[in-house]
Design a protein around this motif. Structure first.
Motif, PDB file in Angstrom:
ATOM      1  N   ARG A 130       8.869   9.232   8.644  1.00 48.01           N
ATOM      2  CA  ARG A 130       8.765   8.187   7.621  1.00 48.01           C
ATOM      3  C   ARG A 130       7.717   7.166   8.061  1.00 48.01           C
ATOM      4  NH1 ARG A 130      13.076   7.937   3.661  1.00 48.01           N
ATOM      5  NH2 ARG A 130      12.235   5.935   3.022  1.00 48.01           N
ATOM      6  N   MET A 131       6.899   6.703   7.108  1.00 48.74           N
ATOM      7  CA  MET A 131       5.883   5.700   7.425  1.00 48.74           C
ATOM      8  C   MET A 131       6.545   4.354   7.702  1.00 48.74           C
ATOM      9  SD  MET A 131       2.597   4.456   5.144  1.00 48.74           S
ATOM     10  CE  MET A 131       2.027   6.075   4.695  1.00 48.74           C
ATOM     11  N   THR A 132       6.042   3.650   8.708  1.00 45.06           N
ATOM     12  CA  THR A 132       6.563   2.314   9.014  1.00 45.06           C
ATOM     13  C   THR A 132       5.413   1.304   9.018  1.00 45.06           C
ATOM     14  OG1 THR A 132       6.211   2.365  11.393  1.00 45.06           O
ATOM     15  CG2 THR A 132       8.248   3.388  10.592  1.00 45.06           C
ATOM     16  N   ASP A 133       5.754   0.035   9.150  1.00 45.40           N
ATOM     17  CA  ASP A 133       4.735  -1.025   9.229  1.00 45.40           C
ATOM     18  C   ASP A 133       3.712  -0.744  10.321  1.00 45.40           C
ATOM     19  OD1 ASP A 133       5.501  -2.800   7.197  1.00 45.40           O
ATOM     20  OD2 ASP A 133       7.184  -3.489   8.416  1.00 45.40           O
ATOM     21  N   ASP A 134       4.178  -0.127  11.414  1.00 45.78           N
ATOM     22  CA  ASP A 134       3.269   0.131  12.536  1.00 45.78           C
ATOM     23  C   ASP A 134       2.153   1.118  12.183  1.00 45.78           C
ATOM     24  OD1 ASP A 134       4.783  -1.536  14.047  1.00 45.78           O
ATOM     25  OD2 ASP A 134       5.934   0.058  15.025  1.00 45.78           O
ATOM     26  N   ASP A 135       2.367   1.939  11.144  1.00 43.69           N
ATOM     27  CA  ASP A 135       1.363   2.945  10.763  1.00 43.69           C
ATOM     28  C   ASP A 135       0.320   2.394   9.794  1.00 43.69           C
ATOM     29  OD1 ASP A 135       2.758   5.070  12.119  1.00 43.69           O
ATOM     30  OD2 ASP A 135       4.192   5.109  10.450  1.00 43.69           O
ATOM     31  N   VAL A 136       0.625   1.251   9.180  1.00 41.92           N
ATOM     32  CA  VAL A 136      -0.120   0.835   7.991  1.00 41.92           C
ATOM     33  C   VAL A 136      -1.618   0.624   8.241  1.00 41.92           C
ATOM     34  CG1 VAL A 136      -0.415  -1.150   6.454  1.00 41.92           C
ATOM     35  CG2 VAL A 136       1.798  -0.037   6.632  1.00 41.92           C
ATOM     36  N   SER A 137      -2.004  -0.019   9.343  1.00 44.15           N
ATOM     37  CA  SER A 137      -3.442  -0.291   9.519  1.00 44.15           C
ATOM     38  C   SER A 137      -4.205   1.019   9.700  1.00 44.15           C
ATOM     39  CB  SER A 137      -3.698  -1.267  10.669  1.00 44.15           C
ATOM     40  OG  SER A 137      -3.133  -0.765  11.840  1.00 44.15           O
ATOM     41  N   GLU A 138      -3.607   1.967  10.427  1.00 38.82           N
ATOM     42  CA  GLU A 138      -4.279   3.261  10.623  1.00 38.82           C
ATOM     43  C   GLU A 138      -4.347   4.043   9.295  1.00 38.82           C
ATOM     44  OE1 GLU A 138      -2.510   5.275  14.004  1.00 38.82           O
ATOM     45  OE2 GLU A 138      -3.994   6.878  13.831  1.00 38.82           O
ATOM     46  N   ILE A 139      -3.284   3.959   8.514  1.00 43.46           N
ATOM     47  CA  ILE A 139      -3.261   4.664   7.222  1.00 43.46           C
ATOM     48  C   ILE A 139      -4.321   4.067   6.282  1.00 43.46           C
ATOM     49  CG2 ILE A 139      -1.866   5.035   5.124  1.00 43.46           C
ATOM     50  CD1 ILE A 139      -1.083   6.899   7.399  1.00 43.46           C
ATOM     51  N   ALA A 140      -4.511   2.757   6.331  1.00 40.06           N
ATOM     52  CA  ALA A 140      -5.520   2.127   5.469  1.00 40.06           C
ATOM     53  C   ALA A 140      -6.919   2.621   5.838  1.00 40.06           C
ATOM     54  CB  ALA A 140      -5.429   0.615   5.568  1.00 40.06           C
ATOM     55  N   GLU A 141      -7.180   2.878   7.116  1.00 41.37           N
ATOM     56  CA  GLU A 141      -8.477   3.428   7.545  1.00 41.37           C
ATOM     57  C   GLU A 141      -8.616   4.869   7.063  1.00 41.37           C
ATOM     58  OE1 GLU A 141     -11.074   1.804   8.929  1.00 41.37           O
ATOM     59  OE2 GLU A 141      -9.748   0.110   8.463  1.00 41.37           O
ATOM     60  N   LEU A 142      -7.537   5.645   7.201  1.00 37.22           N
ATOM     61  CA  LEU A 142      -7.523   7.042   6.719  1.00 37.22           C
ATOM     62  C   LEU A 142      -7.802   7.082   5.218  1.00 37.22           C
ATOM     63  CD1 LEU A 142      -4.717   9.599   7.585  1.00 37.22           C
ATOM     64  CD2 LEU A 142      -5.290   9.157   5.212  1.00 37.22           C
ATOM     65  N   GLU A 143      -7.181   6.162   4.511  1.00 32.08           N
ATOM     66  CA  GLU A 143      -7.311   6.093   3.052  1.00 32.08           C
ATOM     67  C   GLU A 143      -8.787   5.980   2.631  1.00 32.08           C
ATOM     68  OE1 GLU A 143      -4.984   6.231   0.716  1.00 32.08           O
ATOM     69  OE2 GLU A 143      -5.690   5.080  -1.007  1.00 32.08           O
ATOM     70  N   LYS A 144      -9.549   5.161   3.394  1.00 30.34           N
ATOM     71  CA  LYS A 144     -10.969   4.959   3.053  1.00 30.34           C
ATOM     72  C   LYS A 144     -11.761   6.255   3.179  1.00 30.34           C
ATOM     73  CE  LYS A 144     -11.009   0.279   4.878  1.00 30.34           C
ATOM     74  NZ  LYS A 144     -11.396  -0.463   6.086  1.00 30.34           N
ATOM     75  N   LYS A 145     -11.310   7.143   4.084  1.00 31.47           N
ATOM     76  CA  LYS A 145     -12.023   8.413   4.285  1.00 31.47           C
ATOM     77  C   LYS A 145     -11.604   9.470   3.266  1.00 31.47           C
ATOM     78  CE  LYS A 145     -12.484   7.519   9.190  1.00 31.47           C
ATOM     79  NZ  LYS A 145     -11.771   7.601  10.451  1.00 31.47           N
ATOM     80  N   CYS A 146     -10.588   9.158   2.467  1.00 28.07           N
ATOM     81  CA  CYS A 146     -10.023  10.170   1.568  1.00 28.07           C
ATOM     82  C   CYS A 146     -10.238   9.889   0.088  1.00 28.07           C
ATOM     83  CB  CYS A 146      -8.524  10.323   1.821  1.00 28.07           C
ATOM     84  SG  CYS A 146      -8.143  11.030   3.438  1.00 28.07           S
ATOM     85  N   PHE A 147     -10.438   8.626  -0.305  1.00 26.07           N
ATOM     86  CA  PHE A 147     -10.503   8.305  -1.733  1.00 26.07           C
ATOM     87  C   PHE A 147     -11.688   7.409  -2.065  1.00 26.07           C
ATOM     88  CE2 PHE A 147      -5.957   9.199  -1.069  1.00 26.07           C
ATOM     89  CZ  PHE A 147      -5.790  10.198  -2.031  1.00 26.07           C
ATOM     90  N   ALA A 148     -12.263   7.657  -3.268  1.00 24.79           N
ATOM     91  CA  ALA A 148     -13.375   6.832  -3.754  1.00 24.79           C
ATOM     92  C   ALA A 148     -12.901   5.403  -4.019  1.00 24.79           C
ATOM     93  CB  ALA A 148     -13.930   7.444  -5.038  1.00 24.79           C
ATOM     94  N   VAL A 149     -11.676   5.258  -4.465  1.00 24.12           N
ATOM     95  CA  VAL A 149     -11.114   3.926  -4.732  1.00 24.12           C
ATOM     96  C   VAL A 149      -9.863   3.783  -3.857  1.00 24.12           C
ATOM     97  CG1 VAL A 149     -10.371   2.315  -6.524  1.00 24.12           C
ATOM     98  CG2 VAL A 149     -11.907   4.198  -7.129  1.00 24.12           C
ATOM     99  N   PRO A 150     -10.051   3.430  -2.572  1.00 22.47           N
ATOM    100  CA  PRO A 150      -8.900   3.425  -1.653  1.00 22.47           C
ATOM    101  C   PRO A 150      -7.951   2.263  -1.897  1.00 22.47           C
ATOM    102  CG  PRO A 150     -10.895   2.704  -0.512  1.00 22.47           C
ATOM    103  CD  PRO A 150     -11.312   3.080  -1.898  1.00 22.47           C
ATOM    104  N   TRP A 151      -6.677   2.496  -1.626  1.00 17.58           N
ATOM    105  CA  TRP A 151      -5.711   1.394  -1.608  1.00 17.58           C
ATOM    106  C   TRP A 151      -6.018   0.507  -0.412  1.00 17.58           C
ATOM    107  CZ3 TRP A 151       0.044   3.171  -2.570  1.00 17.58           C
ATOM    108  CH2 TRP A 151       0.150   3.612  -3.889  1.00 17.58           C
ATOM    109  N   SER A 152      -5.740  -0.785  -0.572  1.00 21.19           N
ATOM    110  CA  SER A 152      -5.970  -1.744   0.517  1.00 21.19           C
ATOM    111  C   SER A 152      -4.822  -1.677   1.534  1.00 21.19           C
ATOM    112  CB  SER A 152      -6.033  -3.164  -0.058  1.00 21.19           C
ATOM    113  OG  SER A 152      -4.761  -3.510  -0.561  1.00 21.19           O
ATOM    114  N   GLU A 153      -5.093  -2.259   2.697  1.00 14.09           N
ATOM    115  CA  GLU A 153      -4.029  -2.341   3.713  1.00 14.09           C
ATOM    116  C   GLU A 153      -2.833  -3.115   3.156  1.00 14.09           C
ATOM    117  OE1 GLU A 153      -5.406  -3.232   7.648  1.00 14.09           O
ATOM    118  OE2 GLU A 153      -3.410  -3.923   8.284  1.00 14.09           O
ATOM    119  N   LYS A 154      -3.141  -4.163   2.367  1.00 15.99           N
ATOM    120  CA  LYS A 154      -2.034  -4.965   1.796  1.00 15.99           C
ATOM    121  C   LYS A 154      -1.164  -4.115   0.857  1.00 15.99           C
ATOM    122  CE  LYS A 154      -0.827  -9.164  -0.652  1.00 15.99           C
ATOM    123  NZ  LYS A 154       0.136  -8.486  -1.497  1.00 15.99           N
TER     124      LYS A 154
END
Ligand SMILES: CC(C)(COP(=O)(O)OP(=O)(O)OC[C@H]1O[C@@H](n2cnc3c(N)ncnc32)[C@H](O)[C@@H]1OP(=O)(O)O)[C@@H](O)C(=O)NCCC(=O)NCCS
Length: 152
Positions: free
Chosen positions: A8-32
């Motif tokens: 399960r994703m936790t708060d500790d994963d969020v900053s890394e997931i936000a970086e991953l998101e930028k590499k995966c989508f043209a319109v990435p979700w923000s870290e917030k």
């Protein structure tokens, strides 16, 4: 691929997931957005890790007995190794445990890879949403996987 875990994703994963998101989508979700999702009681998110490194994630909102999949993403260099499949399988398993009626999602009509993944796991096209994506006005397919109600 060895040493891949799905948790399960936790708060500790969020900053890394936000970086991953930028590499995966043209319109990435923000870290917030991801931080907010961690507080959202309807949200169920999973992260795939390779020796502790976040390499993919997926999640859905549990709304009135239906699971609305918000996203599935795998880092480009890890694709075609079954990671997306592991994430989808985990969501299906969780949907069954939660006794959801169905899992549903929207996918760009041009996104053949994602459609292939969803078809492989029993999602069918049940409709479309015209000009669903605001960045380029692309249409979406609506794909759904229904679960049989269990006999008690
Ligand atoms: C869609 C995505 C999550 C798939 O992840 P993945 O880890 O590569 O998927 P898997 O290796 O588990 O592949 C499972 C199935 O998906 C389909 N698939 C995956 N990549 C594909 C491709 N490039 N072309 C066609 N089908 C593909 C195949 O049916 C595959 O089964 P197979 O290996 O038996 O042929 C990944 O491509 C991704 O992150 N894309 C960018 C983000 C995105 O578009 N997300 C979906 C938003 S709706």
């Amino acid at each position: 691929m060895k040493n891949i875990t799905i948790t399960r994703m936790t708060d500790d994963d969020v900053s890394e997931i936000a970086e991953l998101e930028k590499k995966c989508f043209a319109v990435p979700w923000s870290e917030k957005s991801f931080r907010d999702e961690m507080q959202n009681k309807l949200a169920v998110y999973f992260v795939a890790k390779d020796n502790g490194k976040c390499i993919g994630y997926a999640g859905f909102w549990n709304v009135s007995g239906e699971g609305d999949i918000t996203n599935v993403a795998v880092l480009p260099e890890y694709r075609k190794n079954g990671i997306g499949s592991m994430l989808i399988s985990e969501m299906i398993k969780t949907a069954v445990t939660l006794k959801l009626e169905l899992l549903t999602l929207e996918v760009r009509k041009s996104n053949i890879a994602a459609q292939g993944l969803y078809k492989k796991y029993g999602f069918d096209i049940i409709g479309e949403r015209k000009r669903y994506y605001s960045d380029n006005g692309e249409d979406a397919w609506i794909m759904t996987k229904s679960f049989e109600p269990c006999e008690e």
